[in-house]
Motif scaffolding. Structure first.
Motif, PDB file in Angstrom:
ATOM      1  N   ALA A 103       0.892  -1.046   0.087  1.00  0.00           N
ATOM      2  CA  ALA A 103      -0.215  -0.278  -0.039  1.00  0.00           C
ATOM      3  C   ALA A 103       0.562   1.303   0.063  1.00  0.00           C
ATOM      4  O   ALA A 103       2.530   1.227   0.626  1.00  0.00           O
ATOM      5  CB  ALA A 103      -1.501   0.095   1.378  1.00  0.00           C
ATOM      6  N   ARG A 104      -0.010   2.464  -1.089  1.00  0.00           N
ATOM      7  CA  ARG A 104       1.848   3.234  -1.221  1.00  0.00           C
ATOM      8  C   ARG A 104       1.540   4.366   0.243  1.00  0.00           C
ATOM      9  O   ARG A 104       2.541   4.619   0.448  1.00  0.00           O
ATOM     10  CB  ARG A 104       0.496   4.229  -1.970  1.00  0.00           C
ATOM     11  N   VAL A 105       0.527   4.245   0.675  1.00  0.00           N
ATOM     12  CA  VAL A 105       0.865   4.853   2.314  1.00  0.00           C
ATOM     13  C   VAL A 105       2.431   4.128   3.095  1.00  0.00           C
ATOM     14  O   VAL A 105       2.818   5.407   4.233  1.00  0.00           O
ATOM     15  CB  VAL A 105      -0.332   4.994   3.495  1.00  0.00           C
ATOM     16  N   HIS A 106       2.854   3.210   2.832  1.00  0.00           N
ATOM     17  CA  HIS A 106       3.738   2.327   3.532  1.00  0.00           C
ATOM     18  C   HIS A 106       5.212   2.263   3.353  1.00  0.00           C
ATOM     19  O   HIS A 106       5.516   1.776   2.890  1.00  0.00           O
ATOM     20  CB  HIS A 106       3.155   1.135   3.875  1.00  0.00           C
ATOM     21  N   TRP A 107       4.811   3.033   1.602  1.00  0.00           N
ATOM     22  CA  TRP A 107       6.304   3.094   0.587  1.00  0.00           C
ATOM     23  C   TRP A 107       7.037   3.744   1.506  1.00  0.00           C
ATOM     24  O   TRP A 107       7.260   4.804   2.847  1.00  0.00           O
ATOM     25  CB  TRP A 107       5.716   3.628  -0.588  1.00  0.00           C
ATOM     26  N   GLY A 108       8.572   3.475   1.084  1.00  0.00           N
ATOM     27  CA  GLY A 108       9.862   4.169   2.439  1.00  0.00           C
ATOM     28  C   GLY A 108       9.853   3.466   3.806  1.00  0.00           C
ATOM     29  O   GLY A 108      10.738   4.605   4.160  1.00  0.00           O
ATOM     30  N   GLY A 109       8.730   3.125   4.042  1.00  0.00           N
ATOM     31  CA  GLY A 109       9.056   2.348   6.007  1.00  0.00           C
ATOM     32  C   GLY A 109       9.692   1.198   5.929  1.00  0.00           C
ATOM     33  O   GLY A 109      10.186   0.725   6.050  1.00  0.00           O
ATOM     34  N   GLY A 110      10.321   0.236   4.266  1.00  0.00           N
ATOM     35  CA  GLY A 110      11.315  -0.678   4.766  1.00  0.00           C
ATOM     36  C   GLY A 110      10.528  -2.068   5.370  1.00  0.00           C
ATOM     37  O   GLY A 110      11.317  -2.958   5.160  1.00  0.00           O
ATOM     38  N   TYR A 111       9.571  -1.813   4.728  1.00  0.00           N
ATOM     39  CA  TYR A 111       8.351  -2.959   4.830  1.00  0.00           C
ATOM     40  C   TYR A 111       8.124  -3.434   3.667  1.00  0.00           C
ATOM     41  O   TYR A 111       8.639  -4.822   3.624  1.00  0.00           O
ATOM     42  CB  TYR A 111       6.983  -2.115   4.544  1.00  0.00           C
ATOM     43  N   VAL A 112       8.921  -3.789   2.522  1.00  0.00           N
ATOM     44  CA  VAL A 112       9.550  -4.342   1.454  1.00  0.00           C
ATOM     45  C   VAL A 112      10.360  -5.344   2.034  1.00  0.00           C
ATOM     46  O   VAL A 112      10.614  -6.838   1.441  1.00  0.00           O
ATOM     47  CB  VAL A 112       9.170  -3.635   0.380  1.00  0.00           C
ATOM     48  N   SER A 113      10.997  -4.667   2.188  1.00  0.00           N
ATOM     49  CA  SER A 113      12.501  -5.498   2.518  1.00  0.00           C
ATOM     50  C   SER A 113      12.836  -6.081   3.564  1.00  0.00           C
ATOM     51  O   SER A 113      13.196  -7.596   3.409  1.00  0.00           O
ATOM     52  CB  SER A 113      13.681  -4.056   2.601  1.00  0.00           C
ATOM     53  N   GLU A 114      11.926  -5.988   4.466  1.00  0.00           N
ATOM     54  CA  GLU A 114      11.597  -6.858   5.439  1.00  0.00           C
ATOM     55  C   GLU A 114      11.205  -8.027   5.639  1.00  0.00           C
ATOM     56  O   GLU A 114      10.756  -9.355   5.709  1.00  0.00           O
ATOM     57  CB  GLU A 114      10.837  -5.990   6.847  1.00  0.00           C
ATOM     58  N   ALA A 115      10.064  -7.374   4.834  1.00  0.00           N
ATOM     59  CA  ALA A 115       8.893  -8.666   4.189  1.00  0.00           C
ATOM     60  C   ALA A 115      10.040  -9.909   3.060  1.00  0.00           C
ATOM     61  O   ALA A 115      10.280 -10.494   3.287  1.00  0.00           O
ATOM     62  CB  ALA A 115       7.710  -8.316   3.907  1.00  0.00           C
ATOM     63  N   LEU A 116      10.043  -9.594   2.065  1.00  0.00           N
ATOM     64  CA  LEU A 116      10.933 -10.331   1.227  1.00  0.00           C
ATOM     65  C   LEU A 116      12.021 -10.630   1.905  1.00  0.00           C
ATOM     66  O   LEU A 116      12.254 -12.326   1.787  1.00  0.00           O
ATOM     67  CB  LEU A 116      11.740  -9.299   0.287  1.00  0.00           C
ATOM     68  N   ARG A 117      13.298 -10.064   3.207  1.00  0.00           N
ATOM     69  CA  ARG A 117      14.160 -10.697   3.006  1.00  0.00           C
ATOM     70  C   ARG A 117      13.560 -12.488   3.849  1.00  0.00           C
ATOM     71  O   ARG A 117      14.236 -13.147   3.737  1.00  0.00           O
ATOM     72  CB  ARG A 117      14.595 -10.244   4.685  1.00  0.00           C
ATOM     73  N   ALA A 118      12.613 -11.933   4.747  1.00  0.00           N
ATOM     74  CA  ALA A 118      11.933 -13.426   5.314  1.00  0.00           C
ATOM     75  C   ALA A 118      11.362 -14.003   4.036  1.00  0.00           C
ATOM     76  O   ALA A 118      11.780 -15.253   4.760  1.00  0.00           O
ATOM     77  CB  ALA A 118      11.031 -12.768   6.334  1.00  0.00           C
ATOM     78  N   LEU A 119      11.161 -13.789   3.420  1.00  0.00           N
ATOM     79  CA  LEU A 119      10.162 -15.344   1.850  1.00  0.00           C
ATOM     80  C   LEU A 119      11.602 -15.294   1.718  1.00  0.00           C
ATOM     81  O   LEU A 119      11.664 -16.411   1.419  1.00  0.00           O
ATOM     82  CB  LEU A 119       9.653 -13.594   1.184  1.00  0.00           C
ATOM     83  N   LEU A 120      12.345 -14.081   1.052  1.00  0.00           N
ATOM     84  CA  LEU A 120      13.817 -15.299  -0.053  1.00  0.00           C
ATOM     85  C   LEU A 120      14.330 -16.311   1.075  1.00  0.00           C
ATOM     86  O   LEU A 120      14.777 -17.058   0.935  1.00  0.00           O
ATOM     87  CB  LEU A 120      14.867 -14.066   0.500  1.00  0.00           C
ATOM     88  N   ASN A 121      14.749 -15.661   2.584  1.00  0.00           N
ATOM     89  CA  ASN A 121      14.517 -16.941   3.806  1.00  0.00           C
ATOM     90  C   ASN A 121      14.735 -18.318   3.456  1.00  0.00           C
ATOM     91  O   ASN A 121      14.753 -19.521   3.508  1.00  0.00           O
ATOM     92  CB  ASN A 121      15.843 -16.593   5.158  1.00  0.00           C
ATOM     93  N   TYR A 122      12.696 -18.120   3.268  1.00  0.00           N
ATOM     94  CA  TYR A 122      12.178 -19.118   3.536  1.00  0.00           C
ATOM     95  C   TYR A 122      12.790 -20.402   2.162  1.00  0.00           C
ATOM     96  O   TYR A 122      12.567 -21.108   1.840  1.00  0.00           O
ATOM     97  CB  TYR A 122      10.730 -19.007   3.987  1.00  0.00           C
ATOM     98  N   GLY A 123      12.190 -19.371   1.683  1.00  0.00           N
ATOM     99  CA  GLY A 123      12.680 -19.765  -0.003  1.00  0.00           C
ATOM    100  C   GLY A 123      13.923 -20.742  -0.202  1.00  0.00           C
ATOM    101  O   GLY A 123      13.935 -22.386  -0.281  1.00  0.00           O
ATOM    102  N   PHE A 124      14.854 -19.927   0.045  1.00  0.00           N
ATOM    103  CA  PHE A 124      16.032 -20.624   0.283  1.00  0.00           C
ATOM    104  C   PHE A 124      16.205 -21.734   0.606  1.00  0.00           C
ATOM    105  O   PHE A 124      17.401 -22.538   1.067  1.00  0.00           O
ATOM    106  CB  PHE A 124      17.076 -19.607   0.384  1.00  0.00           C
ATOM    107  N   THR A 125      15.611 -21.808   2.075  1.00  0.00           N
ATOM    108  CA  THR A 125      16.005 -22.787   3.369  1.00  0.00           C
ATOM    109  C   THR A 125      15.024 -23.699   3.162  1.00  0.00           C
ATOM    110  O   THR A 125      15.628 -25.085   2.663  1.00  0.00           O
ATOM    111  CB  THR A 125      16.451 -22.252   4.660  1.00  0.00           C
ATOM    112  N   ALA A 126      13.925 -23.889   3.701  1.00  0.00           N
ATOM    113  CA  ALA A 126      12.659 -24.889   3.722  1.00  0.00           C
ATOM    114  C   ALA A 126      12.157 -24.631   2.584  1.00  0.00           C
ATOM    115  O   ALA A 126      12.058 -26.115   1.912  1.00  0.00           O
ATOM    116  CB  ALA A 126      11.299 -23.791   4.483  1.00  0.00           C
ATOM    117  N   LEU A 127      12.649 -24.164   1.073  1.00  0.00           N
ATOM    118  CA  LEU A 127      12.223 -24.440  -0.143  1.00  0.00           C
ATOM    119  C   LEU A 127      13.157 -25.225  -0.955  1.00  0.00           C
ATOM    120  O   LEU A 127      12.803 -25.530  -1.929  1.00  0.00           O
ATOM    121  CB  LEU A 127      11.412 -23.795  -1.054  1.00  0.00           C
TER     122      LEU A 127
END
Length: 183
Positions: A103-127
């Motif tokens: 959501a645009r109101v949350h742009w620039g707050g680092g949320y995408v990087s934070e979420a992707l870091r967790a998702l990428l870690n899951y992808g490389f480890t669990a998957l």
């Protein structure tokens, strides 16, 4: 296709979880914003039914192992502010693509990087993925910066690969190898 089981991933500020019917309104709010969909493969949504169909498609992808879209929910409020996904799995090569929207109101707050870091870690480890790819419009500098911050490397350029909202759009390819991941 990988066997996908319901999962919840936590970051300091976010809970990433499988999406369902309770997310229709918030999901619609994200994808009905023309600024959010500016570089997306389709225009802004105009009805809640589009959000329902998108969530139903995500649930079908969970079931058949072809993709996982996790809602990004603020811890404490439970408010859904976007989503991240792994999709287009190629089993023989242990690779897939990543996607994200916020959501645009949350742009620039680092949320995408934070979420992707967790998702990428899951992808490389669990998957057990070896490679994760991203396809970005070169005019979307914020998206490119997020990927580069996470270690993705720019690997290619394809002019006019897509027609987005009636206009030709170029693609920059990014890739991240498991051996380069610093999760």
């Amino acid at each position: 296709m990988p066997v996908l089981s319901p999962v919840e991933l936590f970051t300091p500020r976010l809970k990433l979880r499988w999406m369902d019917e309770r997310d229709v309104d918030a999901h619609f709010a994200v994808f009905s914003d023309p600024d959010v969909t500016r570089y997306w493969s389709s225009g802004p949504w105009t009805s809640l039914e589009q959000a329902r169909e998108h969530i139903a498609a995500a649930q079908a992808a969970y079931a058949d192992g072809s993709g996982m879209r996790l809602g990004a929910e603020l811890i404490g409020t439970g408010k859904l502010i976007g989503s991240v996904s792994l999709h287009r799995f190629v089993d023989a090569s242990r690779r897939c693509e990543v996607g994200y929207a916020l959501a645009r109101v949350h742009w620039g707050g680092g949320y995408v990087s934070e979420a992707l870091r967790a998702l990428l870690n899951y992808g490389f480890t669990a998957l057990d993925l070896n490679r994760i790819e991203a396809d970005v419009d070169p005019r979307n500098g914020a998206s490119a910066r997020v990927l580069e911050k996470l270690g993705f490397q720019r690997e290619g350029y394809m002019p006019e690969r897509w027609i987005v909202q009636g206009e030709p759009a170029d693609t920059v390819y990014y890739g991240l190898l498991r051996r380069h991941w610093k999760g």
